[in-house]
Design an enzyme around this catalytic site. Structure first.
Site, mmCIF file in Angstrom:
data_model
loop_
_atom_site.group_PDB
_atom_site.id
_atom_site.type_symbol
_atom_site.label_atom_id
_atom_site.label_comp_id
_atom_site.label_asym_id
_atom_site.label_seq_id
_atom_site.Cartn_x
_atom_site.Cartn_y
_atom_site.Cartn_z
ATOM 1 N N ARG A 38 -1.364 -6.277 -8.325
ATOM 2 C CA ARG A 38 -0.321 -7.224 -7.926
ATOM 3 C C ARG A 38 -0.194 -8.352 -8.928
ATOM 4 O O ARG A 38 0.897 -8.803 -9.219
ATOM 5 C CB ARG A 38 -0.635 -7.831 -6.557
ATOM 6 C CG ARG A 38 -0.579 -6.848 -5.421
ATOM 7 C CD ARG A 38 -1.034 -7.505 -4.161
ATOM 8 N NE ARG A 38 -2.416 -7.948 -4.320
ATOM 9 C CZ ARG A 38 -3.293 -8.058 -3.345
ATOM 10 N NH1 ARG A 38 -2.947 -7.791 -2.133
ATOM 11 N NH2 ARG A 38 -4.519 -8.444 -3.573
ATOM 12 N N SER A 72 -3.111 -7.748 2.660
ATOM 13 C CA SER A 72 -3.483 -7.584 4.068
ATOM 14 C C SER A 72 -4.069 -8.868 4.638
ATOM 15 O O SER A 72 -3.768 -9.257 5.773
ATOM 16 C CB SER A 72 -4.490 -6.444 4.234
ATOM 17 O OG SER A 72 -3.910 -5.214 3.909
ATOM 18 N N HIS A 77 0.837 -1.202 0.000
ATOM 19 C CA HIS A 77 0.000 0.000 0.000
ATOM 20 C C HIS A 77 0.873 1.254 0.000
ATOM 21 O O HIS A 77 0.605 2.208 -0.740
ATOM 22 C CB HIS A 77 -0.895 0.057 1.249
ATOM 23 C CG HIS A 77 -1.968 -0.969 1.309
ATOM 24 N ND1 HIS A 77 -2.160 -1.751 2.421
ATOM 25 C CD2 HIS A 77 -2.922 -1.332 0.418
ATOM 26 C CE1 HIS A 77 -3.198 -2.550 2.220
ATOM 27 N NE2 HIS A 77 -3.670 -2.328 0.996
ATOM 28 N N LYS A 135 -15.373 -8.510 3.996
ATOM 29 C CA LYS A 135 -14.171 -8.763 4.800
ATOM 30 C C LYS A 135 -14.501 -8.519 6.276
ATOM 31 O O LYS A 135 -15.311 -7.671 6.604
ATOM 32 C CB LYS A 135 -13.039 -7.814 4.387
ATOM 33 C CG LYS A 135 -12.572 -8.000 2.957
ATOM 34 C CD LYS A 135 -11.468 -7.030 2.621
ATOM 35 C CE LYS A 135 -11.014 -7.170 1.181
ATOM 36 N NZ LYS A 135 -9.959 -6.212 0.841
#
Length: 168
Positions: A93, A131, A19, A43
């Site tokens: 990513r 994360s 990040h 989440k």
């Protein structure tokens, strides 16, 4: 000339070195970067929105430039419009990220075609960091120091110790 404002949205639960790489690079593209800290209903966060905002503010304090940290709980495009943004900054990513982000960018363009989505490739050394995986590694007692700052590592380890580690 109008100020260029970008929004970098995410849950940042916790904020990772990946990040931070996108924030540093994204901040160079705009006059103001608004980091939008949100809750993703799919989440289950380890930290509250307030804790994540404090964490992000602390981590970006040394970057310089005009960076603001704001929470939001609405459609991204509504938030971006309220901020006066002309672009959404997203980090990529892997191919799986691209497919998801490409679809989101297309939907967002349908909602407001005046706000562009800009994709930044994560630094190669940071590409595997997520994360979700950082939390999982910490919960099972693994070392997360290569994925987050020392301060964030301490907060995650403290939270894991509070809620209890798995595998003990």
């Amino acid at each position: 000339m109008a100020q260029r404002i970008g929004v970098y949205p995410g849950t940042f639960d916790p904020i990772t070195l990946g990040h931070m790489d996108i924030i540093r690079r994204g901040a160079k593209l705009v006059d103001r970067l608004v980091i939008g800290v949100t809750t993703n209903p799919s989440k289950s966060p380890m930290f509250t929105v307030e804790e994540r905002m404090d964490m992000v503010r602390r981590e970006v304090a040394t970057i310089g430039g005009d960076i603001q940290v704001v929470s939001f709980n609405s459609l991204l495009m509504d938030f971006a419009e309220r901020q006066g943004a002309s672009m959404i900054v997203r980090g990529l990513r892997a191919v799986a990220d691209f497919e998801y982000e490409y679809q989101m960018a297309g939907m967002n363009q349908q909602l407001n075609d005046q706000i562009e989505t800009v994709f930044l490739m994560a630094d190669v050394s940071l590409q595997p960091i997520a994360s979700r995986l950082v939390k999982e590694i910490a919960i099972y007692g693994g070392n997360i120091s290569r994925f987050v700052s020392a301060a964030v590592e301490a907060e995650v380890v403290d939270r894991v110790n509070t809620i209890g580690r798995k595998g003990d």
